[in-house]
Design a protein around this motif. Structure first.
Motif, short mmCIF file in Angstrom:
data_model
loop_
_atom_site.label_atom_id
_atom_site.label_comp_id
_atom_site.label_asym_id
_atom_site.label_seq_id
_atom_site.Cartn_x
_atom_site.Cartn_y
_atom_site.Cartn_z
N SER A 44 54.67 40.65 -51.88
CA SER A 44 55.24 39.32 -51.70
C SER A 44 54.83 38.38 -52.83
N TYR A 45 53.58 38.50 -53.30
CA TYR A 45 53.08 37.60 -54.34
C TYR A 45 53.87 37.77 -55.64
N VAL A 46 54.07 39.02 -56.08
CA VAL A 46 54.76 39.23 -57.34
C VAL A 46 56.28 39.12 -57.20
N SER A 47 56.77 39.16 -55.96
CA SER A 47 58.21 39.06 -55.73
C SER A 47 58.67 37.62 -55.57
N LEU A 48 57.73 36.71 -55.36
CA LEU A 48 58.08 35.32 -55.12
C LEU A 48 58.86 34.73 -56.29
N LEU A 49 58.52 35.13 -57.52
CA LEU A 49 59.25 34.68 -58.71
C LEU A 49 60.28 35.71 -59.17
N GLY A 50 60.57 36.68 -58.31
CA GLY A 50 61.53 37.72 -58.67
C GLY A 50 62.94 37.20 -58.88
N PHE A 51 63.21 35.97 -58.42
CA PHE A 51 64.54 35.38 -58.61
C PHE A 51 64.90 35.27 -60.09
N ILE A 52 63.90 35.23 -60.96
CA ILE A 52 64.16 35.13 -62.40
C ILE A 52 64.98 36.33 -62.88
N ASN A 53 64.77 37.49 -62.26
CA ASN A 53 65.47 38.70 -62.68
C ASN A 53 66.82 38.87 -61.99
N GLY A 54 67.13 38.02 -61.02
CA GLY A 54 68.38 38.20 -60.28
C GLY A 54 69.46 37.21 -60.65
N MET A 74 78.33 44.63 -71.07
CA MET A 74 77.04 45.30 -71.19
C MET A 74 76.18 44.66 -72.27
N GLY A 75 76.81 44.27 -73.38
CA GLY A 75 76.08 43.65 -74.48
C GLY A 75 75.43 42.33 -74.06
N VAL A 76 76.19 41.52 -73.33
CA VAL A 76 75.66 40.23 -72.88
C VAL A 76 74.63 40.42 -71.77
N PHE A 77 74.98 41.22 -70.78
CA PHE A 77 74.10 41.40 -69.61
C PHE A 77 72.75 42.00 -70.01
N THR A 78 72.77 42.99 -70.91
CA THR A 78 71.53 43.66 -71.33
C THR A 78 70.58 42.67 -71.99
N ARG A 79 71.11 41.85 -72.87
CA ARG A 79 70.25 40.89 -73.58
C ARG A 79 69.72 39.81 -72.63
N LEU A 80 70.58 39.30 -71.78
CA LEU A 80 70.14 38.27 -70.85
C LEU A 80 69.10 38.81 -69.87
N GLN A 81 69.30 40.06 -69.41
CA GLN A 81 68.36 40.64 -68.46
C GLN A 81 67.00 40.91 -69.11
N GLY A 82 67.01 41.30 -70.39
CA GLY A 82 65.76 41.52 -71.10
C GLY A 82 64.94 40.24 -71.24
N ILE A 83 65.63 39.14 -71.53
CA ILE A 83 64.96 37.84 -71.65
C ILE A 83 64.35 37.43 -70.30
N CYS A 84 65.12 37.66 -69.24
CA CYS A 84 64.64 37.31 -67.89
C CYS A 84 63.40 38.10 -67.51
N ALA A 85 63.37 39.39 -67.87
CA ALA A 85 62.23 40.25 -67.54
C ALA A 85 60.95 39.74 -68.22
N LEU A 86 61.10 39.32 -69.48
CA LEU A 86 59.94 38.80 -70.22
C LEU A 86 59.43 37.50 -69.60
N GLU A 126 59.84 48.52 -62.95
CA GLU A 126 60.96 48.83 -62.05
C GLU A 126 62.20 48.01 -62.35
N LEU A 127 62.06 46.96 -63.16
CA LEU A 127 63.20 46.13 -63.50
C LEU A 127 64.28 46.91 -64.26
N TYR A 128 63.84 47.94 -64.99
CA TYR A 128 64.82 48.76 -65.72
C TYR A 128 65.72 49.50 -64.73
N GLY A 129 65.13 49.98 -63.66
CA GLY A 129 65.92 50.64 -62.62
C GLY A 129 66.85 49.66 -61.92
N GLN A 130 66.38 48.42 -61.70
CA GLN A 130 67.24 47.40 -61.07
C GLN A 130 68.39 47.02 -61.98
#
Length: 497
Positions: A44-54, A74-86, A126-130
């Motif tokens: 729950s603690y690490v998932s509370l800010l999980g909205f950043i990846n969604g 794919m080009g846009v989504f991949t780059r945006l998702q990578g920034i969100c993960a960081l 696990e964000l790569y799998g998501q």
């Protein structure tokens, strides 16, 4: 084919949930509610800010299902998702460090601190799998979306069992470390499945569309993360992680039903988006009616039976030390059913691209959540502990369903047939009578709950058949849905592409 997609989606998740239940029972019995509570707290603690990846996942599914150029998406989504993960990794780590070193607000134990750090690393890998899951879901490729996670979860649960059998100390820490190892090992497998999806160049104009959808989704997922995870953190704050362990044990067993809602959402969202963009409301209404007919006839009776026999079943499975989990379990299965029932209406709103309405609905739910969670678990109010957390889920799901239905009817051409309402009334009426019968059986038979299974189901389905609310076509639909040969053929054909 739609039934096979659903069965791959729900079937793999259901099997992993069942295996997880078995593993969870063994872990719960051997490790105790304290370990269960620490694991739940770390998640729950690490998932509370999980909205950043969604933020951009729903936007990607929406745009791809509408037929936009796939490599550009794919080009846009991949780059945006990578920034969100960081950003996510830095934000959670900063939150942990500020609490520990600046605010000097201690965690329950040093072990819990280590669990949070390992949970953060696990969730990040696990964000790569998501990310891959969103890509496959956007293309309605449920086999690719589910099978890697299916095998990973099976291996994880086998490891969990071995850990609690052969290890004695720091069980929660070792359980999460095993999850981290698997998250890393499965990255190459996911990468191979993604090879068939070329990543185009960054398209600034297309990125604006992602951001246009994303600004609404951002608000929505923030609220979703708060309502999904902060309740558990608040329960641990007001009580302790052991009380959270009671709730987690109940949720792990009752969560099988909630998986159906998630499965329905992942399939209906892109499907409805395609129908609605073509103005085909008849197909939307037919799919919803067939879906509701199916779950009311085959899922709702099971929910009602579990509400009657849930007590002895829980004690048999988990042992007497989990007696406080009985009432939360009985409440949670009804809360899960409400989520399953209302999911299609939420997908209609998303499928129309009306994410601003989604935000409004979630804002109302947030207000209800704050009031509800305070009333149910705060020491100065009802102070119900795990029971209060489960009751809060019922209030939240009932509120969200009502809002989904209201706005789906207001925005679209949604029609509701009365047949399913009558089916609900018949099943509820019989359940009340069966509950009274159970009181009589308890006095004379020790294994009364086992006898209640045929006593409940046989007369109920006879009543439904006699009244004409259940026909041969419904049984044929069930058999067709559970056709293993068709499902395996679909999954094989998709994976080999």
């Amino acid at each position: 084919m739609l039934k096979q997609k659903f069965i791959v989606q729900y079937g793999t998740m259901a099997i992993t949930q069942i295996v997880g239940m078995v593993a969870g029972i063994i872990v719960a019995r051997l490790a105790g509610p304290g370990v269960m509570g620490m694991v739940a707290y770390g998640t729950s603690y690490v998932s509370l800010l999980g909205f950043i990846n969604g933020i951009f996942g729903s936007a990607h599914i929406k745009l791809v299902s509408e037929g936009r150029e796939h490599s550009e998406c794919m080009g846009v989504f991949t780059r945006l998702q990578g920034i969100c993960a960081l950003i996510y990794f830095i934000a959670v780590l900063a939150l942990f460090l500020v609490r520990k070193y600046l605010l000097h607000y201690p965690f329950e134990s040093k072990e819990l601190e280590l669990i949070i750090i390992i949970a953060l690393l696990t969730h990040t890998f696990e964000l790569y799998g998501q990310y891959a899951n969103v890509v496959f879901t956007a293309n309605l490729q449920q086999a690719k979306a589910n099978l890697p996670q299916f095998f990973k979860t099976i291996i994880f649960h086998i490891g969990r069992i071995l850990i609690v059998i052969f290890c004695v100390k720091n069980l929660a820490l070792k359980l999460y470390s095993w999850n981290l190892i698997l998250a890393i090992l499965f990255i190459p497998i996911i990468h191979r499945l993604l090879k068939g999806y070329p990543i185009g160049k960054y398209n600034h104009n297309l990125a604006k569309e992602y951001v246009r959808y994303g600004k609404f989704i951002f608000a929505m997922v923030i609220i979703g993360s708060i309502t999904q995870y902060s309740d558990k953190l608040m329960l641990a704050h007001f009580t302790n992680t052991t009380q959270l362990g009671y709730y987690s044990a109940a949720h792990s067993i009752g969560g099988l039903i909630l998986l159906m809602a998630n499965s329905v959402g992942l399939i209906f969202f892109p499907l409805f988006s395609g129908y609605i963009s073509n103005g085909d409301w008849d197909s939307v209404n037919n799919k919803i009616y067939q879906y509701h007919e199916f779950i009311i006839l085959f899922l709702f009776p099971l929910i009602c039976l579990l509400s009657i026999i849930g007590g002895p079943v829980m004690l048999l499975i988990l042992g007497t030390k989990y007696r406080p989990s009985i009432i939360p379990f009985q409440i949670l299965i009804f809360a899960s059913y409400l989520s399953v029932l209302g999911m299609p209406y939420g997908n209609i709103i998303s499928g129309m691209g009306k994410f601003n309405y989604d935000v409004f609905i979630n804002l109302i739910c947030l207000v209800v959540f704050i009031i509800s969670i305070f009333v149910f678990i705060a020491p100065m109010m009802l102070n119900l502990g795990a029971v209060g957390l489960a009751a809060n889920q019922v209030v939240m799901n009932f509120t969200k369903n009502g809002l989904y239905l209201h706005f789906a009817k207001k925005l679209g051409q949604v029609h509701i047939k009365s047949n399913n309402n009558i089916r609900h009334i018949i099943i509820i009426g019989w359940t009340i009578l069966a509950f009274l019968i159970s009181f009589y059986l308890k006095k004379f038979i020790e294994i009364w709950w086992l006898l209640m299974i045929p006593i409940y189901f046989i007369p109920l389905y006879l009543i439904l058949n006699i009244t004409g609310f259940m026909k041969k076509e419904h049984w044929k639909l069930l058999l067709d849905t559970l056709n293993v040969k068709k499902t395996l053929k679909y999954a094989f054909n998709e994976i080999k592409k």
